[in-house]
Design a protein around this motif. Structure first.
Motif, PDB file in Angstrom:
ATOM      1  N   GLY A 169       0.805  -1.218   0.000  1.00 35.83           N
ATOM      2  CA  GLY A 169       0.000   0.000   0.000  1.00 35.83           C
ATOM      3  C   GLY A 169       0.832   1.258   0.000  1.00 35.83           C
ATOM      4  O   GLY A 169       1.992   1.269  -0.400  1.00 35.83           O
ATOM      5  N   GLY A 170       0.206   2.321   0.480  1.00 39.44           N
ATOM      6  CA  GLY A 170       0.879   3.603   0.582  1.00 39.44           C
ATOM      7  C   GLY A 170       0.686   4.459  -0.649  1.00 39.44           C
ATOM      8  O   GLY A 170       0.063   4.055  -1.631  1.00 39.44           O
ATOM      9  N   GLU A 171       1.229   5.645  -0.578  1.00 43.76           N
ATOM     10  CA  GLU A 171       1.117   6.614  -1.670  1.00 43.76           C
ATOM     11  C   GLU A 171       1.895   6.162  -2.904  1.00 43.76           C
ATOM     12  O   GLU A 171       1.479   6.396  -4.031  1.00 43.76           O
ATOM     13  CB  GLU A 171       1.641   7.973  -1.186  1.00 43.76           C
ATOM     14  N   TYR A 172       3.043   5.488  -2.689  1.00 43.46           N
ATOM     15  CA  TYR A 172       3.897   5.041  -3.784  1.00 43.46           C
ATOM     16  C   TYR A 172       4.218   3.558  -3.613  1.00 43.46           C
ATOM     17  O   TYR A 172       5.335   3.194  -3.228  1.00 43.46           O
ATOM     18  CB  TYR A 172       5.190   5.871  -3.825  1.00 43.46           C
ATOM     19  N   PRO A 173       3.252   2.685  -3.884  1.00 42.03           N
ATOM     20  CA  PRO A 173       3.439   1.259  -3.610  1.00 42.03           C
ATOM     21  C   PRO A 173       4.566   0.605  -4.413  1.00 42.03           C
ATOM     22  O   PRO A 173       5.251  -0.282  -3.904  1.00 42.03           O
ATOM     23  CB  PRO A 173       2.084   0.634  -3.939  1.00 42.03           C
ATOM     24  N   LEU A 174       4.798   1.041  -5.637  1.00 44.25           N
ATOM     25  CA  LEU A 174       5.873   0.457  -6.430  1.00 44.25           C
ATOM     26  C   LEU A 174       7.224   0.760  -5.793  1.00 44.25           C
ATOM     27  O   LEU A 174       8.081  -0.124  -5.662  1.00 44.25           O
ATOM     28  CB  LEU A 174       5.830   0.977  -7.872  1.00 44.25           C
ATOM     29  N   GLU A 175       7.396   1.985  -5.344  1.00 42.99           N
ATOM     30  CA  GLU A 175       8.632   2.371  -4.667  1.00 42.99           C
ATOM     31  C   GLU A 175       8.792   1.593  -3.354  1.00 42.99           C
ATOM     32  O   GLU A 175       9.881   1.124  -3.021  1.00 42.99           O
ATOM     33  CB  GLU A 175       8.610   3.876  -4.395  1.00 42.99           C
ATOM     34  N   LEU A 176       7.697   1.438  -2.614  1.00 47.22           N
ATOM     35  CA  LEU A 176       7.729   0.675  -1.369  1.00 47.22           C
ATOM     36  C   LEU A 176       8.107  -0.786  -1.633  1.00 47.22           C
ATOM     37  O   LEU A 176       8.934  -1.349  -0.915  1.00 47.22           O
ATOM     38  CB  LEU A 176       6.373   0.744  -0.666  1.00 47.22           C
ATOM     39  N   ALA A 177       7.529  -1.367  -2.664  1.00 47.71           N
ATOM     40  CA  ALA A 177       7.857  -2.761  -3.005  1.00 47.71           C
ATOM     41  C   ALA A 177       9.350  -2.898  -3.285  1.00 47.71           C
ATOM     42  O   ALA A 177      10.004  -3.826  -2.789  1.00 47.71           O
ATOM     43  CB  ALA A 177       7.044  -3.219  -4.212  1.00 47.71           C
ATOM     44  N   ARG A 178       9.891  -1.976  -4.049  1.00 51.14           N
ATOM     45  CA  ARG A 178      11.318  -2.042  -4.400  1.00 51.14           C
ATOM     46  C   ARG A 178      12.221  -1.805  -3.192  1.00 51.14           C
ATOM     47  O   ARG A 178      13.209  -2.499  -3.006  1.00 51.14           O
ATOM     48  CB  ARG A 178      11.646  -1.015  -5.477  1.00 51.14           C
ATOM     49  N   LYS A 179      11.888  -0.797  -2.383  1.00 51.40           N
ATOM     50  CA  LYS A 179      12.748  -0.434  -1.259  1.00 51.40           C
ATOM     51  C   LYS A 179      12.675  -1.419  -0.100  1.00 51.40           C
ATOM     52  O   LYS A 179      13.648  -1.607   0.614  1.00 51.40           O
ATOM     53  CB  LYS A 179      12.368   0.951  -0.729  1.00 51.40           C
ATOM     54  N   VAL A 180      11.503  -2.003   0.109  1.00 51.87           N
ATOM     55  CA  VAL A 180      11.307  -2.823   1.296  1.00 51.87           C
ATOM     56  C   VAL A 180      11.165  -4.304   0.977  1.00 51.87           C
ATOM     57  O   VAL A 180      11.958  -5.128   1.429  1.00 51.87           O
ATOM     58  CB  VAL A 180      10.073  -2.337   2.104  1.00 51.87           C
ATOM     59  N   TYR A 181      10.165  -4.663   0.220  1.00 53.22           N
ATOM     60  CA  TYR A 181       9.795  -6.078   0.074  1.00 53.22           C
ATOM     61  C   TYR A 181      10.665  -6.859  -0.898  1.00 53.22           C
ATOM     62  O   TYR A 181      10.911  -8.042  -0.690  1.00 53.22           O
ATOM     63  CB  TYR A 181       8.325  -6.204  -0.331  1.00 53.22           C
ATOM     64  N   ILE A 182      11.122  -6.232  -1.961  1.00 55.64           N
ATOM     65  CA  ILE A 182      11.936  -6.961  -2.948  1.00 55.64           C
ATOM     66  C   ILE A 182      13.405  -6.771  -2.588  1.00 55.64           C
ATOM     67  O   ILE A 182      14.206  -6.260  -3.362  1.00 55.64           O
ATOM     68  CB  ILE A 182      11.632  -6.485  -4.384  1.00 55.64           C
ATOM     69  N   GLN A 183      13.728  -7.195  -1.394  1.00 56.14           N
ATOM     70  CA  GLN A 183      15.087  -7.149  -0.889  1.00 56.14           C
ATOM     71  C   GLN A 183      15.490  -8.569  -0.488  1.00 56.14           C
ATOM     72  O   GLN A 183      14.640  -9.357  -0.057  1.00 56.14           O
ATOM     73  CB  GLN A 183      15.193  -6.214   0.319  1.00 56.14           C
ATOM     74  N   PRO A 184      16.764  -8.906  -0.620  1.00 58.45           N
ATOM     75  CA  PRO A 184      17.210 -10.272  -0.324  1.00 58.45           C
ATOM     76  C   PRO A 184      16.816 -10.780   1.068  1.00 58.45           C
ATOM     77  O   PRO A 184      16.580 -11.977   1.231  1.00 58.45           O
ATOM     78  CB  PRO A 184      18.732 -10.190  -0.467  1.00 58.45           C
ATOM     79  N   CYS A 185      16.704  -9.877   2.044  1.00 60.13           N
ATOM     80  CA  CYS A 185      16.327 -10.332   3.387  1.00 60.13           C
ATOM     81  C   CYS A 185      14.924 -10.927   3.416  1.00 60.13           C
ATOM     82  O   CYS A 185      14.599 -11.709   4.312  1.00 60.13           O
ATOM     83  CB  CYS A 185      16.444  -9.195   4.403  1.00 60.13           C
ATOM     84  N   PHE A 186      14.080 -10.599   2.429  1.00 54.67           N
ATOM     85  CA  PHE A 186      12.736 -11.175   2.325  1.00 54.67           C
ATOM     86  C   PHE A 186      12.625 -12.152   1.153  1.00 54.67           C
ATOM     87  O   PHE A 186      12.076 -13.233   1.298  1.00 54.67           O
ATOM     88  CB  PHE A 186      11.679 -10.074   2.175  1.00 54.67           C
ATOM     89  N   THR A 187      13.143 -11.784   0.002  1.00 55.70           N
ATOM     90  CA  THR A 187      13.013 -12.653  -1.174  1.00 55.70           C
ATOM     91  C   THR A 187      13.816 -13.937  -1.017  1.00 55.70           C
ATOM     92  O   THR A 187      13.455 -14.964  -1.582  1.00 55.70           O
ATOM     93  CB  THR A 187      13.460 -11.930  -2.463  1.00 55.70           C
ATOM     94  N   GLY A 188      14.890 -13.892  -0.235  1.00 59.22           N
ATOM     95  CA  GLY A 188      15.732 -15.064  -0.050  1.00 59.22           C
ATOM     96  C   GLY A 188      15.130 -16.128   0.848  1.00 59.22           C
ATOM     97  O   GLY A 188      15.611 -17.257   0.880  1.00 59.22           O
TER      98      GLY A 188
END
Length: 129
Positions: free
Chosen positions: A73-92
């Motif tokens: 969610g949030g105002e800029y969900p694509l940016e949030l996905a890239r900065k937070v969720y699509i990071q090795p600490c989660f994707t790995g």
């Protein structure tokens, strides 16, 4: 800039199709961002705790063979996905992915457009079992 696959290159995800046609329970993460307001997270250095909580949730779900889904969610969900969720600490942990869901009614049907929330396309996070 938003990265999108060309419509002609989209392929059905067999594991997702099987999951959607089953009675398996899916873990829906609904309030991750509401654990604390951003200013409190920064002021009290809560980011590492929140990150560890999500990592534990993803690890436990993967161990149980359970899918996890969330709306970015949030105002800029694509940016949030890239900065937070699509990071090795989660994707790995279990292959957490973020993107738009598209579907077909049948093999020969055209792909349906992504789901909208207001005027914006909804970005989902998904970790398959």
């Amino acid at each position: 800039e938003e990265e999108k696959e060309r419509l002609c290159d989209l392929q059905p995800e067999a594991q997702l199709r099987r999951l959607m046609g089953s009675d398996e329970q899916v873990l829906v993460l609904d309030v991750y961002c509401a654990l604390a307001p951003k200013e409190h997270v920064v002021r009290h250095d809560l980011g590492s705790i929140i990150r560890e909580e999500l990592q534990t949730l993803l690890r436990d779900a993967k161990r149980r063979g359970q899918a996890v889904v969330l709306v970015v969610g949030g105002e800029y969900p694509l940016e949030l996905a890239r900065k937070v969720y699509i990071q090795p600490c989660f994707t790995g942990i279990g292959g957490l992915m973020c993107g738009y869901f598209r579907w077909k009614q049948t093999q020969k049907s055209a792909w349906e457009p992504p789901k909208l929330m207001g005027q914006k396309r909804v970005i989902f996070g998904l970790q398959l079992p």
